[in-house]
Design a protein around this motif. Structure first.
Motif, PDB file in Angstrom:
ATOM      1  N   ALA A  38       0.846  -1.188   0.000  1.00 49.31           N
ATOM      2  CA  ALA A  38       0.000   0.000   0.000  1.00 49.31           C
ATOM      3  C   ALA A  38       0.888   1.247   0.000  1.00 49.31           C
ATOM      4  CB  ALA A  38      -0.926   0.001   1.215  1.00 49.31           C
ATOM      5  N   ALA A  39       0.255   2.378  -0.185  1.00 48.93           N
ATOM      6  CA  ALA A  39       0.946   3.660  -0.130  1.00 48.93           C
ATOM      7  C   ALA A  39      -0.041   4.678   0.400  1.00 48.93           C
ATOM      8  CB  ALA A  39       1.486   4.058  -1.503  1.00 48.93           C
ATOM      9  N   GLU A  40       0.389   5.926   0.502  1.00 49.86           N
ATOM     10  CA  GLU A  40      -0.523   6.978   0.933  1.00 49.86           C
ATOM     11  C   GLU A  40      -0.154   8.271   0.229  1.00 49.86           C
ATOM     12  OE1 GLU A  40       0.380   9.470   3.894  1.00 49.86           O
ATOM     13  OE2 GLU A  40       2.380   9.077   3.112  1.00 49.86           O
ATOM     14  N   ASN A  41      -1.184   8.930  -0.297  1.00 49.37           N
ATOM     15  CA  ASN A  41      -0.974  10.188  -0.991  1.00 49.37           C
ATOM     16  C   ASN A  41      -2.336  10.826  -1.243  1.00 49.37           C
ATOM     17  OD1 ASN A  41       0.410  12.271  -2.417  1.00 49.37           O
ATOM     18  ND2 ASN A  41       1.953  10.775  -3.020  1.00 49.37           N
ATOM     19  N   ASN A  42      -2.322  11.959  -1.939  1.00 55.24           N
ATOM     20  CA  ASN A  42      -3.555  12.682  -2.218  1.00 55.24           C
ATOM     21  C   ASN A  42      -4.183  12.191  -3.520  1.00 55.24           C
ATOM     22  OD1 ASN A  42      -2.254  14.289  -4.441  1.00 55.24           O
ATOM     23  ND2 ASN A  42      -1.035  14.998  -2.715  1.00 55.24           N
ATOM     24  N   TRP A  43      -5.404  12.645  -3.766  1.00 55.50           N
ATOM     25  CA  TRP A  43      -6.128  12.239  -4.975  1.00 55.50           C
ATOM     26  C   TRP A  43      -5.382  12.589  -6.262  1.00 55.50           C
ATOM     27  CZ3 TRP A  43     -10.183   9.077  -5.471  1.00 55.50           C
ATOM     28  CH2 TRP A  43     -11.032   8.870  -4.371  1.00 55.50           C
ATOM     29  N   PRO A  44      -4.948  13.841  -6.472  1.00 59.99           N
ATOM     30  CA  PRO A  44      -4.271  14.162  -7.729  1.00 59.99           C
ATOM     31  C   PRO A  44      -3.019  13.329  -7.980  1.00 59.99           C
ATOM     32  CG  PRO A  44      -4.996  16.168  -6.669  1.00 59.99           C
ATOM     33  CD  PRO A  44      -5.214  15.067  -5.676  1.00 59.99           C
ATOM     34  N   ALA A  45      -2.209  13.088  -6.945  1.00 58.87           N
ATOM     35  CA  ALA A  45      -1.009  12.271  -7.122  1.00 58.87           C
ATOM     36  C   ALA A  45      -1.383  10.833  -7.465  1.00 58.87           C
ATOM     37  CB  ALA A  45      -0.151  12.311  -5.855  1.00 58.87           C
ATOM     38  N   TYR A  46      -2.404  10.320  -6.826  1.00 57.26           N
ATOM     39  CA  TYR A  46      -2.883   8.956  -7.068  1.00 57.26           C
ATOM     40  C   TYR A  46      -3.227   8.752  -8.538  1.00 57.26           C
ATOM     41  CZ  TYR A  46      -6.060   4.898  -6.423  1.00 57.26           C
ATOM     42  OH  TYR A  46      -6.698   3.687  -6.507  1.00 57.26           O
ATOM     43  N   TYR A  47      -3.832   9.775  -9.148  1.00 57.86           N
ATOM     44  CA  TYR A  47      -4.236   9.661 -10.545  1.00 57.86           C
ATOM     45  C   TYR A  47      -3.153  10.096 -11.511  1.00 57.86           C
ATOM     46  CZ  TYR A  47      -8.831   7.978  -9.572  1.00 57.86           C
ATOM     47  OH  TYR A  47      -9.852   7.169  -9.167  1.00 57.86           O
ATOM     48  N   SER A  48      -2.423  11.144 -11.218  1.00 57.19           N
ATOM     49  CA  SER A  48      -1.406  11.613 -12.164  1.00 57.19           C
ATOM     50  C   SER A  48      -0.288  10.584 -12.325  1.00 57.19           C
ATOM     51  CB  SER A  48      -0.825  12.957 -11.703  1.00 57.19           C
ATOM     52  OG  SER A  48      -0.065  12.807 -10.523  1.00 57.19           O
ATOM     53  N   MET A  49       0.011   9.840 -11.266  1.00 61.94           N
ATOM     54  CA  MET A  49       1.034   8.796 -11.324  1.00 61.94           C
ATOM     55  C   MET A  49       0.460   7.434 -11.699  1.00 61.94           C
ATOM     56  SD  MET A  49       3.704  10.555 -10.764  1.00 61.94           S
ATOM     57  CE  MET A  49       5.010   9.342 -10.510  1.00 61.94           C
ATOM     58  N   GLU A  50      -0.860   7.385 -11.937  1.00 66.26           N
ATOM     59  CA  GLU A  50      -1.570   6.174 -12.371  1.00 66.26           C
ATOM     60  C   GLU A  50      -1.437   5.022 -11.375  1.00 66.26           C
ATOM     61  OE1 GLU A  50      -0.183   5.357 -16.369  1.00 66.26           O
ATOM     62  OE2 GLU A  50      -1.596   6.833 -17.195  1.00 66.26           O
ATOM     63  N   HIS A  51      -1.337   5.365 -10.108  1.00 60.43           N
ATOM     64  CA  HIS A  51      -1.255   4.319  -9.091  1.00 60.43           C
ATOM     65  C   HIS A  51      -2.548   3.521  -8.979  1.00 60.43           C
ATOM     66  CE1 HIS A  51       2.248   6.532  -6.852  1.00 60.43           C
ATOM     67  NE2 HIS A  51       2.594   6.059  -8.022  1.00 60.43           N
ATOM     68  N   TYR A  52      -3.655   4.099  -9.458  1.00 58.37           N
ATOM     69  CA  TYR A  52      -4.941   3.389  -9.399  1.00 58.37           C
ATOM     70  C   TYR A  52      -4.914   2.113 -10.239  1.00 58.37           C
ATOM     71  CZ  TYR A  52      -5.771   5.623 -13.946  1.00 58.37           C
ATOM     72  OH  TYR A  52      -5.660   6.038 -15.248  1.00 58.37           O
ATOM     73  N   LYS A  53      -4.000   2.024 -11.177  1.00 59.66           N
ATOM     74  CA  LYS A  53      -3.920   0.825 -12.014  1.00 59.66           C
ATOM     75  C   LYS A  53      -3.340  -0.368 -11.250  1.00 59.66           C
ATOM     76  CE  LYS A  53      -3.416   3.248 -16.440  1.00 59.66           C
ATOM     77  NZ  LYS A  53      -2.544   3.437 -17.639  1.00 59.66           N
ATOM     78  N   VAL A  54      -2.548  -0.095 -10.224  1.00 55.29           N
ATOM     79  CA  VAL A  54      -1.889  -1.182  -9.486  1.00 55.29           C
ATOM     80  C   VAL A  54      -2.287  -1.215  -8.012  1.00 55.29           C
ATOM     81  CG1 VAL A  54       0.105  -1.434 -10.991  1.00 55.29           C
ATOM     82  CG2 VAL A  54       0.127   0.342  -9.232  1.00 55.29           C
ATOM     83  N   ALA A  55      -3.077  -0.228  -7.579  1.00 51.56           N
ATOM     84  CA  ALA A  55      -3.583  -0.201  -6.199  1.00 51.56           C
ATOM     85  C   ALA A  55      -5.022   0.300  -6.275  1.00 51.56           C
ATOM     86  CB  ALA A  55      -2.725   0.678  -5.315  1.00 51.56           C
ATOM     87  N   ARG A  56      -5.950  -0.583  -6.472  1.00 55.42           N
ATOM     88  CA  ARG A  56      -7.317  -0.210  -6.810  1.00 55.42           C
ATOM     89  C   ARG A  56      -8.130   0.289  -5.623  1.00 55.42           C
ATOM     90  NH1 ARG A  56     -10.009  -5.211  -9.474  1.00 55.42           N
ATOM     91  NH2 ARG A  56     -11.761  -3.751  -9.460  1.00 55.42           N
TER      92      ARG A  56
END
Length: 360
Positions: free
Chosen positions: A209-227
């Motif tokens: 897991a990780a922790e960050n804000n909404w914009p970073a979560y999407y701009s770095m495309e982390h949603y693809k590997v941490a749903r």
């Protein structure tokens, strides 16, 4: 002063202070550098460009600040070090990179410190924030303004529905002792993987897991590997716009005044951009197809009084006036993850839970 040059464009936004702008000149007296580790379209880098545009306009082209994004000057820690020796003239960095040199800043990293964003800005734009900005001078930097970085929340490769689901999990966090202690108190294992390596670390299972804000979560495309994004909003860590002390000392006083005014204006602009970007990121989450990340459960992490432990030991310099003016600084290590139907509902529940806040 040695001049530094590289490619930079003028933005559209440097018109706000047009009434008192100087007449442009062809050859600048100073060409200065500005470092940001985020992509070019990110709110903080747009704020940096806004700052550069205002400065160039207000000095009539005598001072040119050229912005480098995407971490071209290195990591935030490296940029922080470069500021002290004049290797970089200006930068925007997360507050967490400064806490080793300025431990008193740790108090601003405590979880659930503010009720909401408005509360944080009343503190940082007031006398407390001004005093903290002054602290940077002793470390060879000049604090100019506070930038927004939103609220940080956990996101994971697997669903997290209870505190037990975090036990033993490896969670990437910023390299800050307070955040590291928080993760350990939650029963997880902190990992300080470089920000640029988080995607691959999640993809390969190096971290859970990780922790960050909404914009970073999407701009770095982390949603693809941490749903699974848990909108617990456990901390609001501000970011700071800085100047190198060496650069600052070499500039005429009239330019310093202009730089300070433009920095404050750019901070207001960046905060507006941040609010827009955060809203858009939340909307994109809702629009993701069911087969992708649409299943992201927004789970409220509420630190409860049951089983709480006082972690005042990590605040450092507890006798300082700033800390005396902050109330109920207590991190509770017991946690209850509750299902929630929307971020708005979760936010209101968090406020009602009595989690600590800075006094008005």
């Amino acid at each position: 002063m040695r001049r530094r040059t590289f490619l930079a464009g003028l933005g559209f936004a440097a018109l706000q202070l047009a009434g008192c702008a100087a007449k442009p000149q062809t050859t600048p007296d100073y060409v200065l550098t500005y470092a940001d580790n985020q992509p070019a379209g990110y709110p903080t880098t747009q704020g940096a460009q806004y700052f550069a545009d205002l400065v160039q306009q207000q000095t009539g082209g005598k001072v040119v600040i050229q912005v480098k994004a995407n971490g071209e000057y290195g990591s935030e820690q490296q940029v922080w070090e470069q500021l002290a020796i004049g290797g970089v003239d200006f930068a925007r960095v997360s507050l967490s990179v400064a806490t080793d040199d300025l431990p008193r800043l740790n108090v601003l990293l405590l979880p659930y410190l503010y009720r909401d964003a408005d509360h944080m800005w009343r503190v940082l734009d007031g006398s407390i924030g001004a005093e903290f900005l002054q602290d940077f001078t002793a470390q060879g930097r000049v604090g100019l303004s506070w930038y927004d970085a939103g609220a940080r929340s956990f996101y994971a490769r697997q669903p997290v529905r209870s505190l037990n689901d975090l036990q033993g999990k490896t969670i990437r966090v910023q390299d800050s002792q307070i955040v590291i202690d928080m993760i350990r108190l939650l029963g997880a294992v902190p990992e300080t993987t470089a920000y640029s390596d988080v995607y691959s670390a999640l993809e390969t299972g190096q971290i859970d897991a990780a922790e960050n804000n909404w914009p970073a979560y999407y701009s770095m495309e982390h949603y693809k590997v941490a749903r699974y994004y848990m909108a617990d909003e456990h901390s609001r860590v501000p970011e700071v716009q800085l100047a190198s002390g060496r650069t600052w000392d070499a500039l005429p006083e009239e330019y310093r005044q202009t730089l300070q005014a433009c920095a404050r204006a750019s901070a207001q602009y960046e905060r507006q951009l941040w609010a827009q970007e955060e809203t858009a990121a939340r909307r994109r989450n809702a629009e993701l197809p069911a087969a992708g990340a649409a299943a992201i459960p927004e789970i409220l992490c509420r630190l409860s009084a049951a089983g709480g432990r006082d972690t005042g030991r990590v605040t450092t310099e507890k006798g300082t006036s700033q800390i005396k003016r902050l109330t109920a600084l207590r991190l509770y290590c017991g946690a209850l993850f509750l299902h929630a139907h929307s971020v708005e509902q979760q936010t209101s529940q968090t406020r009602r839970s009595g989690l600590f806040a800075i006094s008005k």
